[in-house]
Design a protein around this motif. Sequence first.
Motif, PDB file in Angstrom:
ATOM      1  N   HIS B  65      23.519  -0.373 -23.371  1.00  0.00           N
ATOM      2  CA  HIS B  65      22.199  -0.161 -22.770  1.00  0.00           C
ATOM      3  C   HIS B  65      21.056  -0.583 -23.692  1.00  0.00           C
ATOM      4  O   HIS B  65      20.042  -1.093 -23.235  1.00  0.00           O
ATOM      5  N   VAL B  99      28.433  -5.440 -20.873  1.00  0.00           N
ATOM      6  CA  VAL B  99      28.136  -4.249 -20.064  1.00  0.00           C
ATOM      7  C   VAL B  99      29.434  -3.509 -19.783  1.00  0.00           C
ATOM      8  O   VAL B  99      30.442  -4.126 -19.416  1.00  0.00           O
ATOM      9  N   CYS B 100      29.381  -2.196 -19.876  1.00  0.00           N
ATOM     10  CA  CYS B 100      30.570  -1.368 -19.641  1.00  0.00           C
ATOM     11  C   CYS B 100      31.306  -1.759 -18.358  1.00  0.00           C
ATOM     12  O   CYS B 100      32.534  -1.859 -18.360  1.00  0.00           O
ATOM     13  N   HIS B 101      30.573  -2.005 -17.277  1.00  0.00           N
ATOM     14  CA  HIS B 101      31.241  -2.234 -15.989  1.00  0.00           C
ATOM     15  C   HIS B 101      31.899  -3.601 -15.876  1.00  0.00           C
ATOM     16  O   HIS B 101      32.578  -3.885 -14.893  1.00  0.00           O
ATOM     17  N   ASP B 120      28.260   6.794 -16.182  1.00  0.00           N
ATOM     18  CA  ASP B 120      27.245   5.826 -15.771  1.00  0.00           C
ATOM     19  C   ASP B 120      27.352   5.714 -14.263  1.00  0.00           C
ATOM     20  O   ASP B 120      28.456   5.592 -13.731  1.00  0.00           O
ATOM     21  N   HIS B 122      26.889   3.458 -12.130  1.00  0.00           N
ATOM     22  CA  HIS B 122      27.492   2.274 -11.507  1.00  0.00           C
ATOM     23  C   HIS B 122      28.978   2.106 -11.794  1.00  0.00           C
ATOM     24  O   HIS B 122      29.551   1.039 -11.566  1.00  0.00           O
ATOM     25  N   THR B 296      22.985  -8.294 -15.692  1.00  0.00           N
ATOM     26  CA  THR B 296      23.332  -6.892 -15.365  1.00  0.00           C
ATOM     27  C   THR B 296      24.746  -6.756 -14.805  1.00  0.00           C
ATOM     28  O   THR B 296      25.401  -7.742 -14.480  1.00  0.00           O
ATOM     29  N   CYS B 297      25.150  -5.494 -14.638  1.00  0.00           N
ATOM     30  CA  CYS B 297      26.495  -5.218 -14.120  1.00  0.00           C
ATOM     31  C   CYS B 297      26.615  -5.610 -12.653  1.00  0.00           C
ATOM     32  O   CYS B 297      27.705  -5.643 -12.099  1.00  0.00           O
ATOM     33  N   CYS B 357      23.267  -4.799 -21.085  1.00  0.00           N
ATOM     34  CA  CYS B 357      22.402  -4.463 -19.950  1.00  0.00           C
ATOM     35  C   CYS B 357      21.113  -5.292 -19.933  1.00  0.00           C
ATOM     36  O   CYS B 357      20.419  -5.322 -18.923  1.00  0.00           O
ATOM     37  N   CYS B 360      17.476  -4.554 -18.020  1.00  0.00           N
ATOM     38  CA  CYS B 360      17.668  -3.788 -16.778  1.00  0.00           C
ATOM     39  C   CYS B 360      17.035  -2.413 -16.782  1.00  0.00           C
ATOM     40  O   CYS B 360      16.484  -1.963 -15.796  1.00  0.00           O
ATOM     41  N   VAL B 361      17.155  -1.700 -17.918  1.00  0.00           N
ATOM     42  CA  VAL B 361      16.807  -0.283 -17.894  1.00  0.00           C
ATOM     43  C   VAL B 361      15.589   0.048 -18.757  1.00  0.00           C
ATOM     44  O   VAL B 361      15.290   1.201 -19.040  1.00  0.00           O
ATOM     45  N   ASN B 379      20.288  -3.932  -9.899  1.00  0.00           N
ATOM     46  CA  ASN B 379      20.582  -3.080  -8.753  1.00  0.00           C
ATOM     47  C   ASN B 379      19.495  -2.033  -8.483  1.00  0.00           C
ATOM     48  O   ASN B 379      19.592  -1.293  -7.519  1.00  0.00           O
ATOM     49  N   ARG B 385      11.342   1.302 -13.903  1.00  0.00           N
ATOM     50  CA  ARG B 385      12.736   1.032 -14.269  1.00  0.00           C
ATOM     51  C   ARG B 385      12.850   0.101 -15.485  1.00  0.00           C
ATOM     52  O   ARG B 385      13.679   0.277 -16.337  1.00  0.00           O
TER      53      ARG B 385
HETATM   54  S1  SF4 Z   1      22.610  -0.830 -13.984  1.00  0.00           S
HETATM   55 FE1  SF4 Z   1      21.670  -1.925 -15.688  1.00  0.00          FE
HETATM   56  S2  SF4 Z   1      21.547  -0.368 -17.286  1.00  0.00           S
HETATM   57 FE2  SF4 Z   1      23.039   0.382 -15.785  1.00  0.00          FE
HETATM   58  S3  SF4 Z   1      25.044  -0.323 -16.528  1.00  0.00           S
HETATM   59 FE3  SF4 Z   1      24.252  -1.854 -15.100  1.00  0.00          FE
HETATM   60  S4  SF4 Z   1      23.238  -3.343 -16.398  1.00  0.00           S
HETATM   61 FE4  SF4 Z   1      23.456  -1.501 -17.595  1.00  0.00          FE
END
Ligand code: SF4
Lengths: 165, 418
Positions: B65, B99-101, B120, B122, B296-297, B357, B360-361, B379, B385
Motif C-alpha cells: 500500500h 499488490v497482494c491480490h 484487505d 479486495h 491497481t489490483c 498499489c 490508488c489509496v 476500483n 480516496r
Molecule cells: S484497491 Fe488499491 S489500495 Fe487496495 S489492494 Fe487494490 S491496489 Fe491496493
Amino acid sequence: MNFKGKVHKFGNDVNTDYIISGKYKFKTLDMRELAKHVMEDLDPDFYSKVVKGDFIVAGTNFGCGSSREQAPLAIINADISAVLAKSFARIFYRNCINTGLPVVECNTDLIDSGDQLEVNLSDGIIKNITKGIEIPIKPLPDVMIKILNDGGLAPHFKKYGGFNL
Amino acid sequence: MGQTIIEKILSSHSGQQVHANEIVVAKVDFVMGQDGTSPLAIRAFEDMGGKEVFDREKVAFVIDHSAPSPIEGVSALHKLMREFTRSKGFKMYDIGEGVCHQLIPESGKVGPGSLVIGADSHTCTYGALNAFSTGVGSTDLAGGLISGHLWFKVPETIKFVLNGVLPKGVYAKDLILYLIGDITADGATYMSAEYTGEAVSALSIEGRFTMSNMAIEMGAKAGLMEADEKTFKWLSRYTDKVFTPASADPDAVYAQVRNYDVSKLEPQIAKPHRVDNVCPISEVLGTPIQQAVLGTCTNGRIEDLRIAAELLKGKRIHDDVRFIVAPASKTIYLDAMNEGIIQTLVEAGAAVVTPGCGPCVGTHNGVPSDGENVISTANRNFKGRMGNSNASIYLASPATVAASALLGKIADPRDFIR
Ligand code: SF4
C-alpha cells in the motif's frame, strides 16, 4: 450495555475512507491521533463537536469500502458510544464486534442530528428522548453476542485459546 | 437441497453440509495481511496470546500500500512487519513485489475450492479462480493467523448470468461497472455473487480477476466463478498443486438470478464520488483530465498493460496529463518489459512506479491537486480516496484510461481500436 448521548446524523453509504482517510491510517497505530480525523471529509468539525457518549447515526450500508479496522477503533477513540444505522457493510460490522464497538441495526428515519437518545442493548430498545418515541432494534446473532460479551475477539481467544462459538 | 459454490466451499471446510444463513467455524487454506492492516493484526495477535502462526506455509504479509515507504511513520510499521514475519518464520513480500491480490494468486497456493481470508477488502479477487476468498479486519486476521480457522455466516447468493459477446473496445471492467451501477453499492450486501454465462467463459483470467475484484463494490462477500480450462492453464504457470473445484448444483437455491445481455454494452464510467454512479461513456466524453492511472489490483495485469500499449504505440500523451503506470506485480513488470510494453508506455509519456498499489489509496505516488480530475483503472472513486478530497476520480477500463491520457479528456477507446 446502556448509553446516553446526542446524535450526529449522516446519510447512506458512509465508507471507511470517510470514517478515517487512508492518508492518515497508514501512518500510525496511535488511535487517539487518528480519532481527530474521524469523518473529517464529511464534517470537518466532527471531532470537536463530539461529547463522550454521543452516537453516530446513519442510513444504509454504513462502513462500506476498505477492511481497515482503524475505522471502528478511531470511532471508539473519538468517544462515540455506538453506531446506529439501517444496515452495515459486512467487514465493518465484523470489525466492530471484534473490537467491541456496539453496532445497532434499526430504522433511523425518526432520528435527527441533535436528538438525545438512550440506547439499551440488552433490552433491545432505543429511546428517542427528544421526540418521545421508542425504536426497536434488530437482535444480534448468538455468535456475535458471545464475542461481544467476552469483550471482543481478542479476549475471547485469550479466554478459550481459540474459537469457542 | 442443492448448493451454491460458496455453500460447497464452506461445507468442505467445516466438515458439515451447510446452507445460507447458517454460521460455521471453517478451516482456512491461506491467510494474508497487507501493510495497512497487518500492524494492527500484530498487536491483536499479541493481545490474543498468540505464540506461533498455525502453518508457516499458509500465511503471508505483503507491503504494497505504501511501498516504498513515503514517511517515517510508515517505515516504523513496515519494520514491525519485517520483524514479526522473520521471528515467526513466514513469507513476507517486501516492496517492489507487487499488490497482494496479484501476488497471492501468483504464489500458486490458492486455487479452485480454496478458502482464503485476507485483511484487505479486495481479497474477493481470487473468486476468479473459484476460491472463496474474502476480506476481514485485523482482529479476524490475527485469529486466522493463530488458529487457521474463522467463523463465517454462510451468505445467500446472487447469480449473474452474463450472455452475449462483449463488443470491441468494451471489457470486463466496463461489464462489472455496469453491474455495480445496476445493482448499486449495497445491492449485494452480506451476499455472494456468482458470475456465469458465455460472456464469463469468454473472459481471460485477467478479465475475471477484474470482475471478482469489484464484487465488494456492490457489498458482496465474494465474487465467484466456476473453474475451467483457462483457470487450470493460468495456474499451471505457478503451481502443479491439485485443487478440488467447487461448482454450483443445478438445483442450488439463489436469492436472485439476474440475466444480462452484454452484446450492446458501451464503455462505462463511474463518476465521482461513488462507484455505483455509473454512466455510459457518451455522457462524460470531453471531461478534461489532469491525471491518468493504469494499475491497481483491478487493472494492473499484463493484459491491461498490453491493451494500453497497443493504443498508445508510437503516440504521445497529452501535454496536460500525468500518466502513472503501476504494474500489479514484479512478474507482470518483467513480462511487460519482455514484450516491449514498458518501453512503449514510457515513450508515450508514462511514469512507471513500483509494482504495488501505486497512487490508488492516497498515500503517495501521485496525489492529485485541488480541483483536478483523475481517470483511473482502480476500483474506488470515493472523495479523498487518492489523498485529496478536492479532486474528482473517474473509474474506467485500461483502454478508456489510455485513450483519455492521449486526448487530455475523457475519450472513447472505440475511436482507436479497429
Ligand atoms: S484497491 Fe488499491 S489500495 Fe487496495 S489492494 Fe487494490 S491496489 Fe491496493
